[in-house]
Write an enzyme that holds these catalytic residues in place. Sequence first.
Site, PDB file in Angstrom:
ATOM      1  N   ASN A 142     -63.917 -22.603  93.784  1.00  0.00           N
ATOM      2  CA  ASN A 142     -64.334 -22.739  92.335  1.00  0.00           C
ATOM      3  C   ASN A 142     -64.928 -21.388  91.723  1.00  0.00           C
ATOM      4  OD1 ASN A 142     -66.389 -22.390  94.261  1.00  0.00           O
ATOM      5  ND2 ASN A 142     -67.984 -23.330  93.160  1.00  0.00           N
ATOM      6  N   GLY A 188     -67.989 -23.451 101.427  1.00  0.00           N
ATOM      7  CA  GLY A 188     -67.203 -24.714 101.098  1.00  0.00           C
ATOM      8  C   GLY A 188     -67.898 -25.772 101.152  1.00  0.00           C
ATOM      9  N   THR A 208     -69.652 -29.275 102.744  1.00  0.00           N
ATOM     10  CA  THR A 208     -70.505 -29.656 103.910  1.00  0.00           C
ATOM     11  C   THR A 208     -69.558 -30.321 104.962  1.00  0.00           C
ATOM     12  OG1 THR A 208     -72.429 -29.976 102.590  1.00  0.00           O
ATOM     13  CG2 THR A 208     -72.506 -30.915 104.816  1.00  0.00           C
ATOM     14  N   THR A 230     -66.410 -29.719 105.882  1.00  0.00           N
ATOM     15  CA  THR A 230     -65.572 -28.729 106.374  1.00  0.00           C
ATOM     16  C   THR A 230     -66.650 -27.805 107.148  1.00  0.00           C
ATOM     17  OG1 THR A 230     -64.395 -28.721 104.358  1.00  0.00           O
ATOM     18  CG2 THR A 230     -63.887 -27.041 105.944  1.00  0.00           C
ATOM     19  N   GLU A 264     -72.501 -21.730 103.569  1.00  0.00           N
ATOM     20  CA  GLU A 264     -72.940 -21.999 102.447  1.00  0.00           C
ATOM     21  C   GLU A 264     -72.419 -23.439 101.716  1.00  0.00           C
ATOM     22  OE1 GLU A 264     -75.433 -20.320 100.763  1.00  0.00           O
ATOM     23  OE2 GLU A 264     -75.240 -18.641 101.658  1.00  0.00           O
ATOM     24  N   CYS A 276     -71.336 -24.929  93.079  1.00  0.00           N
ATOM     25  CA  CYS A 276     -72.360 -25.370  93.898  1.00  0.00           C
ATOM     26  C   CYS A 276     -73.674 -25.637  93.467  1.00  0.00           C
ATOM     27  CB  CYS A 276     -72.444 -24.778  95.263  1.00  0.00           C
ATOM     28  SG  CYS A 276     -72.777 -22.877  94.803  1.00  0.00           S
ATOM     29  N   GLU A 280     -77.330 -15.197 101.840  1.00  0.00           N
ATOM     30  CA  GLU A 280     -76.645 -14.161 101.441  1.00  0.00           C
ATOM     31  C   GLU A 280     -77.328 -13.396 100.652  1.00  0.00           C
ATOM     32  OE1 GLU A 280     -73.100 -16.518 100.495  1.00  0.00           O
ATOM     33  OE2 GLU A 280     -71.853 -15.320 102.095  1.00  0.00           O
TER      34      GLU A 280
END
Length: 482
Positions: free
Chosen positions: A150, A226, A228, A230, A248, A282, A461
């Site tokens: 994205n 990516g 949840t 995954t 994240e 996100c 992050e």
Amino acid sequence: MEESLNLKNFVNGNFVATEKQLENVEPAQGRILSYIPRSGVEEVDAAVVAAKNAFASWSQTTLDARAELLDAVADEIESHTEEFALLESRDTGKPLSLARDVDIPRAISNFRFFAGAVRHASLDANPMADAINYTQRTPLGVVALITPWNLPLYLLSWKTAPALAMGNTIVAKPSELTPHTATRLAEVFSKVGLPDGVFNLVHGLGAEVGDALVKHPDVSAVSFTGGTSTGKLVAANAAPAFKKLSLELGGKNPTVVFADCDFEKAVAGTLRAAFTNQGEICLCGSRILVEESIFDAFTDALVERTSKMVVGDPLNEETQCGALISAAHRDKVERYIALGQEEGGMIRCGGTRPVIEGDCAQGFFVAPTIISGLAPTCRTASEEIFGPVVTIHPFKDEPEALALANAGRYGLAASVWTQDLKRGHTFAQSLRTGMVWVNTWLKRDLRVPFGGMKDSGVGREGGRYSLDFFSESRNICIELGD
Ligand code: NAD
């Protein structure tokens, strides 16, 4: 772009082709844009070996030398902003104007910011009566950076800059749906003289390249952004080797609008939070909670503004909503629109594929959609759709707003709209999300912690949080004697 239809991996300073390839489709046109390597375990191994070999000398370079390189990367991207923006727009389907104004400038500032951050970072010393402790930060080794489609360059640079700044070497795996700007970034690294093997790029599928990278014994840490589900796999695969892990993940973020808000500002902010980047961020506010007394007026105003959004060719300057990333994702978003109706919702605007003429006639477009009348606990209102579809719900009072905002499995971000600053503070402090914006959305300061609670992720992050993640903090205690 036409010259580079066959993209390559970047390993040990060389661009390398693979035998197997994957098609990369341009979302706005529904046509093949390029072919990318379908890499496997062998390519991952070669990249990890290159990164491991490069680590010995890269980890010994000075902070200043690394910071200078990051600044040179920023300058180089900046002098090709339009080229990067066009690549990003064609790869993702997002409006070119958005890539030019947000994605690429933010990627540039990520490199500049972390160059400055390591230049100015200081470490602790903890003196005792007869000894002194001091903290040392050492790089981790080879780190795997796995990123989604994205915000391709923006999120890759968000990880790459601090990882390099702290002296790590990298194997990056961008989304197979958006390989272009990562490849162009490898060219930039090559041009500014980053030593061979410090940054490696392996294209391919998540289940093949991503999986092999996470499990690789010589990869010390995994920074993953990516979905949840995954993320759960990545966490399970990284756990047996106790790898350092940053996750994240997804979100279903509430936008909470109180009756005492600045009405016009709140409508504009809610619209932006709902549909920027086609709702494929996100942090997008996809659950809109509005105080009962202004619910009808607010919904009408939002519907009116949403209906006027320009959907279409991302390369047109006036376009506000481009194409969704793939036909499969468009279909998933449409299934949620159908589900919303089955669950008793009313489509207030959108809900259909807009008719687009010309080059984009076969693109993956969905009109921005608002659904009202749903129970806040239903699937449409609680599962991540990650597209231009939002649900809107009334609430009675502050306790109900808080209960609704905190419901569900996610806890990434929220925005709150009120002119009562005390309420803004107290409500924000009671929310179970990693980030809260009051009377704004997506305002960015690179020093602040970025990340989610609950199923939205683990770790933070940004600023020193990224520097901490990409290093080991150690204590050295020196006995001073009497
Ligand atoms: P995804 O989870 O499908 O893929 C993300 C990356 O992981 C891709 O590079 C993919 O190839 C790779 N991958 C897939 N399977 C893997 C595996 N088994 N092992 C290792 N890697 C694997 O996500 P996506 O569809 O690309 O992106 C959308 C999701 O990302 C949404 O849920 C969105 O909320 C989330 N996201 C979160 C943030 C955040 O900062 N919290 C930011 C952007 C996107």
